[in-house]
Design a protein around this motif. Structure first.
Motif, PDB file in Angstrom:
ATOM      1  N   UNK A   1       0.814  -1.222   0.000  1.00  0.00           N
ATOM      2  CA  UNK A   1       0.000   0.000   0.000  1.00  0.00           C
ATOM      3  C   UNK A   1       0.848   1.273   0.000  1.00  0.00           C
ATOM      4  N   UNK A   2       2.087   1.145   0.409  1.00  0.00           N
ATOM      5  CA  UNK A   2       2.975   2.311   0.421  1.00  0.00           C
ATOM      6  C   UNK A   2       4.323   1.897  -0.154  1.00  0.00           C
ATOM      7  N   UNK A   3       5.059   2.871  -0.643  1.00  0.00           N
ATOM      8  CA  UNK A   3       6.411   2.607  -1.153  1.00  0.00           C
ATOM      9  C   UNK A   3       7.372   3.525  -0.407  1.00  0.00           C
ATOM     10  N   UNK A   4       8.469   2.956   0.090  1.00  0.00           N
ATOM     11  CA  UNK A   4       9.445   3.746   0.847  1.00  0.00           C
ATOM     12  C   UNK A   4      10.792   3.667   0.143  1.00  0.00           C
ATOM     13  N   UNK A   5      11.373   4.816  -0.108  1.00  0.00           N
ATOM     14  CA  UNK A   5      12.682   4.824  -0.770  1.00  0.00           C
ATOM     15  C   UNK A   5      13.495   6.008  -0.262  1.00  0.00           C
ATOM     16  N   UNK A   6      14.827   5.841  -0.255  1.00  0.00           N
ATOM     17  CA  UNK A   6      15.648   6.975   0.167  1.00  0.00           C
ATOM     18  C   UNK A   6      15.618   8.068  -0.894  1.00  0.00           C
ATOM     19  N   UNK A   7      15.623   9.294  -0.452  1.00  0.00           N
ATOM     20  CA  UNK A   7      15.808  10.373  -1.427  1.00  0.00           C
ATOM     21  C   UNK A   7      16.602  11.487  -0.753  1.00  0.00           C
TER      22      UNK A   7
END
Ligand code: ADP
Ligand code: ZN
Ligand code: ZN
Length: 696
Positions: free
Chosen positions: A152-158
Motif C-alpha cells: 500500500x505504500x512505497x518507501x525509498x531513500x531520497x
C-alpha cells in the motif's frame, strides 16, 4: 587506456601528471581518484586520458578508489590555465575547483502506491497515515514499513537539501527604463562588456534581466559580488526573482549546505550561482553569463596561492565557453558583464562600454562639498558637525580602525611599533590594547614610556572607535559602527545593516565597508572624514581607490525623494581623485588616470608581476630577490624594479622585485622559471617565494 592523474600535493617540486591504469569503475577528465604514490596514498584529479604511456604496462598501478562527484572538464582546463597564468602549480589551482567535502543527505520518503484501499482492512490510524502521504517516513517508519509490506505504500531513500537560511524580499516588478533597455539590447550577441552606471542607476535590474534571458535559453549564470555579508540586497533580489534555481556559494555556509548548493549546480537543479570571487569556479552547466558586480572591488583578487583575479578568470571562462560552442540550439554566445559606478581604468580601456548616466526616476546625484582640513584642530570640520547634528540618517566613512593612529612619547619621541612588523601599533581603547593591524599582535597600553620613563604619552589621529565614542556623546541619534572589529560574528554585518536600515534615525560609521553597494533610501548625508588616508598609500592604485571610495560613499546618500548631500574632508582639496569624485566625474577621472598610467608605464599599459622573497634573516631574502631580478630582466619587453626592501612582517624580512611586462606571457614564463630555479637552490632553503601576477 591510461588515466593521467595530477596528485594534489602542496609542494612545488613535484610536476605531474602521472600515468595510472584505468580503474574498473571508469574515469573521465575531472574524476577524483585516490592513487598510490610512492609510499603514500594521495588524492588526484584526472586531467587527461591517453592511449599509451611511457610507463611499462606491468608498472602501471591502478587508483584505489574513485569519488562519485567529479570536477566538470571545463574547470579542469581552467585550473591548468590558472596554474600557468599565476605562476602556481597544477595541484594548487585544481584544489580551487574541487567539489566541497561531503555527500548528499538522504532520508526515507514514503508515498502511496496504486493499490486501491477499498477492500483493505485498515485501522483509523493507518488510514490517516496513508492519507498523509507523500512525506518523510520518520517518525512513522515502522508503521509505514508494515503498509509497504502489504503493497500500500512505497518507501525509498531520497536526498534532502540542506538549504542556507535567507530572507529574500518580495520581488518588485518594474517597468524597464529606456537606458536599461538599450543596454540589454546591446548584450544580445554575447561577448564582454562594461556596464558603467552611476550609483542607483538600476544596474542590478540589467543583471536580473540578462540572467532571465540566459535561463530562458537553457543557459546557466554566475553572479559575482564583492562580499555576501555586505551585499545582502543584491543576493536577495536574485533570490526574489528566481527562487530555488539560485544557489548561494560562500564560506559562511555550513559544510552540508555548501555541498548541497554545489551539487545542485552540478546536476543542473540550480542554474544561477551567486557568491564572492570563488563562485567563479561554480560548476554551472552550459554557462551563458557571468556578472561581475562592483567590478572595481579589490576583494576579487585572491590573496593565497594561486593569486588569481576572479575578473580575469571570469573572462577566461567566458572565452572558453564561447570556444566550446553552444550546447543546445537555443543557446546564445556567452556573455561577461562587469558593472560599476567607478570602474577600474583597466576595464574602461579594455571593454566596450554601456552607460546608465542617470539615477532611476531622475533623482539627482547628491552635491559634494570638499572641506579643507589644512590646519584644522578637530577631526571634524564645523560644517560636518553642523550637518551631522541636523541629519536624521547619515553614513560616515573613516578608513581607519581603532581609537588612534599611533602612540608616541612626548619626551623622547619613541613610537610604539609591532615587534614582528615594522609598523606602528594602533590603540584600541575598549580592550585597552595596542594592536598590529598586519599580524594581530596585541599588547597592553603602556602607562609610561618604557624607553625614558616619561608618563607623557600622546595619541595621534582618530580612528573609527574614537569617533564613534565622540559622536555617540554629541548626537541624539543612535550610532552604529561597522568595521573589522565589530563584524566578527557570522551574522554580525547583515544584522547591523538591517538594524540601521530599520532605524528611523541613526548614524552608520565605519571603514570602507560602509561605502559598498548599500541601498538605504532615507540616508540624506554622507561624510568622508579623511579622504587622504587612501591617497597617501605608496601604491599606483591610490588615486583609483580614493576616487572609488568617495564616489561610492556619495552613491549611498540621497537615494530617496528627500535628496541628500555629501561632505569630503581632506588636506589635499586639489588632488585629481578628490576633485573628480566631488563632481561625480568618472569619465574625467579615468581619462586623467589613464594618461598618468601611460606616462608611468603602469597597467593597462604594462602588466605587473610582483615577487616577494621572505626569510627570517635579511641577507638570504635579499639574495633570493636578486636571483629573480636578473633573469626576469632578460625577458622580452620586461623592465625590473628592485630588489627593494619591504617592511618586516610577522618577524620575516621581505624583499620584492616588480616586473613591468610588455609581453605578458614571456614575462610570466621567465618569472616562473626563475622562481622554480631559485626555490630549488640549496642557498635559498630558508626563503619563501610568493608570486603575484597583477598585484592589487
Ligand atoms: P545600482 O545597482 O545601479 O546602484 P540599483 O539596481 O540598486 O542601482 O537600483 C536603484 C533603485 O532603483 C533600486 O531600489 C531599484 O529597485 C530601483 N529600480 C531599478 N530599475 C528600476 C526601474 N526600471 N524602474 C523603477 N525602479 C527601478
Ligand atoms: Zn620616552
Ligand atoms: Zn605585526
Amino acid at each position: 587506456m591510461i588515466a593521467r592523474v595530477q596528485p594534489l600535493t602542496t609542494t612545488r617540486r613535484l610536476s605531474g601528471p602521472f600515468d595510472y591504469a584505468l580503474p574498473e569503475a571508469g574515469v573521465e577528465v575531472g574524476s577524483i581518484v585516490r592513487v598510490p604514490f610512492g609510499h603514500q596514498k594521495l588524492d588526484g584529479v584526472v586531467v587527461g586520458l591517453a592511449d599509451t604511456s611511457e610507463v611499462a604496462d606491468e608498472k602501471l598501478v591502478t587508483p584505489t578508489s574513485v569519488r562519485e562527484d567529479t570536477v566538470p572538464a571545463d574547470l579542469v582546463g581552467l585550473a591548468l590555465w590558472m596554474a600557468d597564468e599565476y605562476c602556481s602549480t597544477p595541484a594548487r589551482a585544481l584544489s580551487l575547483v574541487l567539489p566541497p567535502p561531503g555527500r548528499p543527505r538522504t532520508e526515507l520518503w514514503a508515498a502511496r502506491t496504486e493499490a486501491p484501499l477499498e477492500d483493505e482492512r485498515l485501522t483509523g490510524n493507518q488510514r490517516a497515515l496513508l492519507a498523509s502521504l507523500p512525506r518523510a517516513a520518520a517518525p512513522d517508519t515502522g508503521a509505514l514499513r508494515r503498509l509497504e509490506a502489504r503493497g500500500l505504500a512505497a518507501i525509498a531513500p531520497r536526498s534532502r537539501r540542506r538549504a542556507p537560511l535567507t530572507h529574500p524580499p518580495a520581488d518588485r516588478a518594474v517597468e524597464i527604463t529606456p537606458g536599461q533597455r538599450a543596454a540589454l539590447d546591446a548584450l544580445r550577441g554575447g561577448g564582454a562588456f562594461l556596464l558603467h552606471g552611476v550609483t542607483g542607476s538600476g544596474k542590478t535590474e540589467v543583471y536580473l534581466r540578462a540572467a532571465g534571458a540566459a535561463l530562458e535559453r537553457g543557459q546557466g549564470v554566475i553572479v559575482l559580488v564583492p562580499e555576501i555579508a555586505l551585499t545582502p540586497q543584491t543576493v536577495g533580489r536574485f533570490q526574489a526573482r528566481f527562487g530555488d534555481t539560485v544557489a548561494l556559494l560562500h564560506s559562511a555556509l555550513g559544510e552540508g549546505e555548501r555541498y548541497d548548493e554545489w551539487r545542485r549546480l552540478r546536476t543542473g537543479d540550480a542554474r544561477i550561482a551567486i557568491g564572492p570571487r570563488s563562485a567563479v569556479f561554480a560548476p554551472v552547466r552550459e554557462l551563458g553569463l557571468i556578472v561581475v558586480d562592483e567590478e572595481h572591488d579589490p576583494s576579487y583578487k585572491h590573496e593565497g596561492d594561486p593569486r588569481y583575479d576572479a575578473r580575469r578568470v571570469a573572462a577566461r571562462r567566458i572565452a572558453d565557453a564561447a570556444q566550446a560552442g553552444p550546447g543546445s540550439p537555443a543557446a546564445a554566445p556567452p556573455l561577461l558583464l562587469a558593472g560599476s559606478a567607478t570602474p577600474r581604468p583597466e576595464t574602461w580601456a579594455a571593454l566596450p562600454r554601456l552607460t546608465l548616466p542617470e539615477r532611476v526616476a531622475g533623482r539627482p546625484l547628491p552635491p559634494v562639498d570638499v572641506l579643507d582640513m589644512r590646519g584644522a584642530g578637530h577631526p571634524l570640520h564645523p560644517v560636518t558637525r553642523r550637518a551631522l547634528s541636523e541629519a536624521r540618517k547619515a553614513i560616515l566613512l573613516l578608513n581607519r580602525r581603532g581609537w588612534s593612529n599611533f602612540l608616541t612619547c612626548r619626551t623622547c619621541g619613541k613610537v610604539w611599533e609591532c615587534p614582528q612588523c615594522d609598523v606602528a601599533l594602533v590603540l584600541h581603547r575598549a580592550d585597552n590594547v595596542l594592536a598590529c593591524h598586519h599580524c594581530g599582535h596585541r599588547e597592553r597600553v603602556p602607562e609610561r614610556c618604557d624607553a625614558c620613563g616619561s608618563p607623557s604619552v600622546a595619541r595621534y589621529g582618530a580612528g573609527t572607535e574614537r569617533l564613534e565614542a565622540e559622536l555617540a556623546e554629541a548626537l541624539d541619534v543612535p550610532v552604529f559602527r561597522l568595521d573589522a572589529d565589530t563584524s566578527a560574528g557570522k551574522d554580525a554585518v547583515p544584522e547591523l545593516l538591517a538594524r540601521f536600515a530599520a532605524a528611523p534615525a541613526g548614524l552608520l560609521i565605519g571603514t570602507q565597508m560602509v561605502a559598498k553597494g548599500h541601498d538605504f533610501p532615507d540616508v540624506t548625508l554622507g561624510v568622508v572624514v579623511d579622504a587622504d588616508s587612501t591617497l597617501r598609500f605608496p601604491d599606483f592604485r591610490a588615486e583609483e581607490r580614493t576616487f572609488a571610495l568617495i564616489a561610492q560613499l556619495a552613491g549611498r546618500a540621497g537615494r530617496g525623494p528627500r535628496g541628500g548631500r555629501v561632505l569630503v574632508q581632506t588636506t589635499s582639496p586639489e588632488a585629481a581623485a578628490i576633485v573628480a569624485a566631488a563632481r561625480h566625474d568618472t569619465p574625467g577621472f579615468v581619462a586623467g588616470e589613464l594618461e598618468r598610467r601611460r606616462a608611468l608605464d603602469y597597467p593597462p599599459f604594462a602588466d605587473l608581476i610582483r615577487v616577494v622573497c621572505t626569510a627570517e634573516e635579511p641577507a638570504p631574502a635579499r639574495a633570493a630577490a636578486g636571483a629573480i631580478a636578473e633573469p626576469a630582466a632578460a625577458a622580452r619587453g620586461a623592465a625590473v624594479l628592485g630588489p627593494a626592501p619591504l617592511f618586516r612582517l610577522r618577524g620575516r624580512y621581505r624583499w620584492q622585485v616588480v616586473v613591468k611586462a610588455h609581453d605578458r606571457a614571456a614575462a610570466i614564463a621567465a618569472v616562473r622559471d626563475a622562481v622554480d630555479r631559485a626555490a630549488n637552490e640549496k642557498a635559498n632553503r630558508a626563503v619563501a617565494f610568493s608570486v603575484d601576477v597583477d598585484p592589487q
